[in-house]
Motif scaffolding. Structure first.
Motif, PDB file in Angstrom:
ATOM      1  N   UNK A   1       0.794  -1.227   0.000  1.00  0.00           N
ATOM      2  CA  UNK A   1       0.000   0.000   0.000  1.00  0.00           C
ATOM      3  C   UNK A   1       0.820   1.267   0.000  1.00  0.00           C
ATOM      4  N   UNK A   2       2.093   1.176  -0.428  1.00  0.00           N
ATOM      5  CA  UNK A   2       2.976   2.343  -0.401  1.00  0.00           C
ATOM      6  C   UNK A   2       3.282   2.889  -1.785  1.00  0.00           C
ATOM      7  N   UNK A   3       2.705   2.309  -2.820  1.00  0.00           N
ATOM      8  CA  UNK A   3       2.836   2.858  -4.174  1.00  0.00           C
ATOM      9  C   UNK A   3       1.489   2.658  -4.863  1.00  0.00           C
ATOM     10  N   UNK A   4       1.349   3.115  -6.064  1.00  0.00           N
ATOM     11  CA  UNK A   4       0.052   3.028  -6.753  1.00  0.00           C
ATOM     12  C   UNK A   4       0.071   2.036  -7.905  1.00  0.00           C
ATOM     13  N   UNK A   5       1.087   1.168  -7.950  1.00  0.00           N
ATOM     14  CA  UNK A   5       1.241   0.276  -9.099  1.00  0.00           C
ATOM     15  C   UNK A   5       0.060  -0.665  -9.278  1.00  0.00           C
ATOM     16  N   UNK A   6      -0.577  -1.092  -8.179  1.00  0.00           N
ATOM     17  CA  UNK A   6      -1.653  -2.076  -8.267  1.00  0.00           C
ATOM     18  C   UNK A   6      -3.041  -1.438  -8.266  1.00  0.00           C
ATOM     19  N   UNK A   7      -3.109  -0.142  -8.477  1.00  0.00           N
ATOM     20  CA  UNK A   7      -4.390   0.570  -8.384  1.00  0.00           C
ATOM     21  C   UNK A   7      -5.401   0.074  -9.420  1.00  0.00           C
ATOM     22  N   UNK A   8      -6.647   0.024  -8.996  1.00  0.00           N
ATOM     23  CA  UNK A   8      -7.755  -0.305  -9.884  1.00  0.00           C
ATOM     24  C   UNK A   8      -8.924   0.592  -9.519  1.00  0.00           C
ATOM     25  N   UNK A   9      -9.984   0.527 -10.312  1.00  0.00           N
ATOM     26  CA  UNK A   9     -11.183   1.321 -10.032  1.00  0.00           C
ATOM     27  C   UNK A   9     -12.316   0.390  -9.597  1.00  0.00           C
ATOM     28  N   UNK A  10     -12.916   0.722  -8.451  1.00  0.00           N
ATOM     29  CA  UNK A  10     -14.052  -0.037  -7.938  1.00  0.00           C
ATOM     30  C   UNK A  10     -15.305   0.390  -8.692  1.00  0.00           C
ATOM     31  N   UNK A  11     -15.884  -0.525  -9.467  1.00  0.00           N
ATOM     32  CA  UNK A  11     -17.075  -0.225 -10.270  1.00  0.00           C
ATOM     33  C   UNK A  11     -18.341  -0.405  -9.440  1.00  0.00           C
ATOM     34  N   UNK A  12     -18.396  -1.491  -8.691  1.00  0.00           N
ATOM     35  CA  UNK A  12     -19.553  -1.732  -7.819  1.00  0.00           C
ATOM     36  C   UNK A  12     -19.126  -2.643  -6.675  1.00  0.00           C
ATOM     37  N   UNK A  13     -19.942  -2.637  -5.618  1.00  0.00           N
ATOM     38  CA  UNK A  13     -19.619  -3.419  -4.445  1.00  0.00           C
ATOM     39  C   UNK A  13     -18.777  -2.622  -3.464  1.00  0.00           C
ATOM     40  N   UNK A  14     -18.289  -3.301  -2.434  1.00  0.00           N
ATOM     41  CA  UNK A  14     -17.533  -2.633  -1.379  1.00  0.00           C
ATOM     42  C   UNK A  14     -16.324  -3.475  -0.990  1.00  0.00           C
ATOM     43  N   UNK A  15     -15.195  -2.807  -0.791  1.00  0.00           N
ATOM     44  CA  UNK A  15     -13.991  -3.485  -0.328  1.00  0.00           C
ATOM     45  C   UNK A  15     -13.414  -2.726   0.862  1.00  0.00           C
ATOM     46  N   UNK A  16     -12.550  -3.391   1.600  1.00  0.00           N
ATOM     47  CA  UNK A  16     -11.844  -2.785   2.728  1.00  0.00           C
ATOM     48  C   UNK A  16     -10.362  -2.706   2.385  1.00  0.00           C
ATOM     49  N   UNK A  17      -9.737  -1.525   2.618  1.00  0.00           N
ATOM     50  CA  UNK A  17      -8.303  -1.369   2.434  1.00  0.00           C
ATOM     51  C   UNK A  17      -7.597  -1.553   3.772  1.00  0.00           C
ATOM     52  N   UNK A  18      -6.698  -2.513   3.843  1.00  0.00           N
ATOM     53  CA  UNK A  18      -5.971  -2.770   5.082  1.00  0.00           C
ATOM     54  C   UNK A  18      -4.936  -1.689   5.363  1.00  0.00           C
ATOM     55  N   UNK A  19      -4.331  -1.155   4.317  1.00  0.00           N
ATOM     56  CA  UNK A  19      -3.325  -0.100   4.464  1.00  0.00           C
ATOM     57  C   UNK A  19      -3.355   0.769   3.221  1.00  0.00           C
ATOM     58  N   UNK A  20      -3.136   2.062   3.401  1.00  0.00           N
ATOM     59  CA  UNK A  20      -3.146   2.993   2.274  1.00  0.00           C
ATOM     60  C   UNK A  20      -2.267   4.186   2.599  1.00  0.00           C
ATOM     61  N   UNK A  21      -1.131   4.296   1.902  1.00  0.00           N
ATOM     62  CA  UNK A  21      -0.214   5.404   2.122  1.00  0.00           C
ATOM     63  C   UNK A  21      -0.130   6.342   0.920  1.00  0.00           C
ATOM     64  N   UNK A  22      -0.898   6.070  -0.134  1.00  0.00           N
ATOM     65  CA  UNK A  22      -0.743   6.849  -1.363  1.00  0.00           C
ATOM     66  C   UNK A  22      -2.031   7.464  -1.907  1.00  0.00           C
ATOM     67  N   UNK A  23      -3.166   6.872  -1.640  1.00  0.00           N
ATOM     68  CA  UNK A  23      -4.421   7.397  -2.178  1.00  0.00           C
ATOM     69  C   UNK A  23      -4.986   8.454  -1.246  1.00  0.00           C
TER      70      UNK A  23
END
Length: 335
Positions: free
Chosen positions: A286-308
């Protein structure tokens, strides 16, 4: 799963007293503004991983390169500058990152602070080589001797007077640029696509300036890096718990549609890699944005986020390496 590879160093160029460009004798498939994750040896822990931006353009004939600036307490940056020479080898992960224009024909407003010029130079040279739009660069540094690529930028501006404008800002002469000054500078380019990379206070000031001028989120792009604690070269994804509950995730990756059962205690990136999908990633923490995606629908939980930031999250951007499902069905997009 995306595998690391070993690259041979063709040349090392001293750009300034504390910034070196590492030129690789290799072919790399990358986009303007992306970065490489390098494996740097360490006597204490075996190795550490660090992300360094490509400073070359994939639309030019030269060899791929990254530019590394020493930091006072930066073990990896100092090791790279002190030890890599022509003939050295270094292990890298594939190029990653989303700090790249959707179109090189767009008019671009580029902000760089210090070594933040590295991915910005990649974008700038790519747009000049393969695009048609206007390019305006605001480049802030502490003093004249710290300007990386000074000669290169001078030559480019002279060769493209109708397309490229370079404005240098020196803290030693003008002080730190304020939000008001940045706002006034950007006012004439309010229809351009903006890309910003540099120290956190600089990026914060640029973002405030662009917001005050009404730049929409899809035309404001930031590149952020945080020091990696874990080592993606050595991480092994944990096996999924067969007794855990599952959600369903639908996604399109590289033109193919997928529908997968997603165990609720398995990170999305781990799931995709386990299924053999070439999902982008680098740090896995969670320290870079290389794996970023866009959530179209539904819900997710982020365990760690240092860039968004809040704007990113409001736009639905999430990190696959830190995502767990919350809703029973989730749809995402990598487009």
């Amino acid at each position: 799963m995306t595998e690391p590879r070993v690259l041979r160093v063709a040349e090392v160029i001293e750009e300034t007293a504390d910034a070196h460009t590492i030129v690789f004798d290799a072919d790399l498939d990358y986009a303007p503004g992306q970065f490489l994750t390098l494996r740097v040896p360490s006597d204490q822990c075996g190795s550490v991983a660090r992300c360094y931006s490509m400073s070359s353009s994939p639309h030019e004939s030269g060899k791929p390169r990254v530019t590394v600036k020493r930091t006072a307490d930066g073990y990896a940056s100092n090791w790279v500058c002190d030890n890599l020479r022509a003939g050295s080898t270094v292990e890298v992960l594939p190029p990653s990152g989303i700090f790249t224009p959707k179109s090189l024909d767009a008019d671009l407003l580029l902000f760089a602070g210090g070594s933040g010029i590295t991915p910005v130079r990649s974008i700038l040279r790519s747009a000049l080589a393969a695009g048609s739009g206007r390019i305006v660069l605001f480049y802030a540094n502490r003093g004249e001797t710290s300007v990386i690529f000074a000669d290169d930028l001078r030559v480019l501006a002279a060769a493209h007077p109708g397309r490229l404008t370079v404005v240098h800002w020196l803290e030693s002469v003008q002080g730190l640029p304020t939000v008001a000054q940045l706002t006034e500078f950007a006012r004439s380019f309010a229809e351009f696509d903006a890309f910003t990379c540099g120290p956190a206070p600089f990026m914060k000031a640029v973002t405030e300036a662009l917001k005050s001028l009404g730049f929409p989120r899809d035309r404001r792009h930031l590149e952020r890096f945080a020091s990696l604690g874990a080592n993606p070269f050595e991480l092994v994804a944990p096996a999924a718990d067969p007794d855990a509950g599952t959600a369903v995730v639908e996604l399109e990756l590289d033109g193919t549609r997928h529908r997968l059962d997603w165990p609720v205690n398995t990170k999305l990136l781990d799931l995709l890699l386990d299924k053999g999908l070439a999902a982008p990633y680098s740090c896995r923490e969670g320290a870079c944005s290389a794996c970023a995606y866009r959530l179209v629908s539904g819900e997710v939980k982020l365990l760690n986020n240092e860039v968004l930031d809040k704007d990113d999250l409001d736009e639905g951007i999430r990190l696959a390496c830190q995502s767990l499902p919350v809703s029973e069905k989730v749809e995402i997009s990598y487009e």
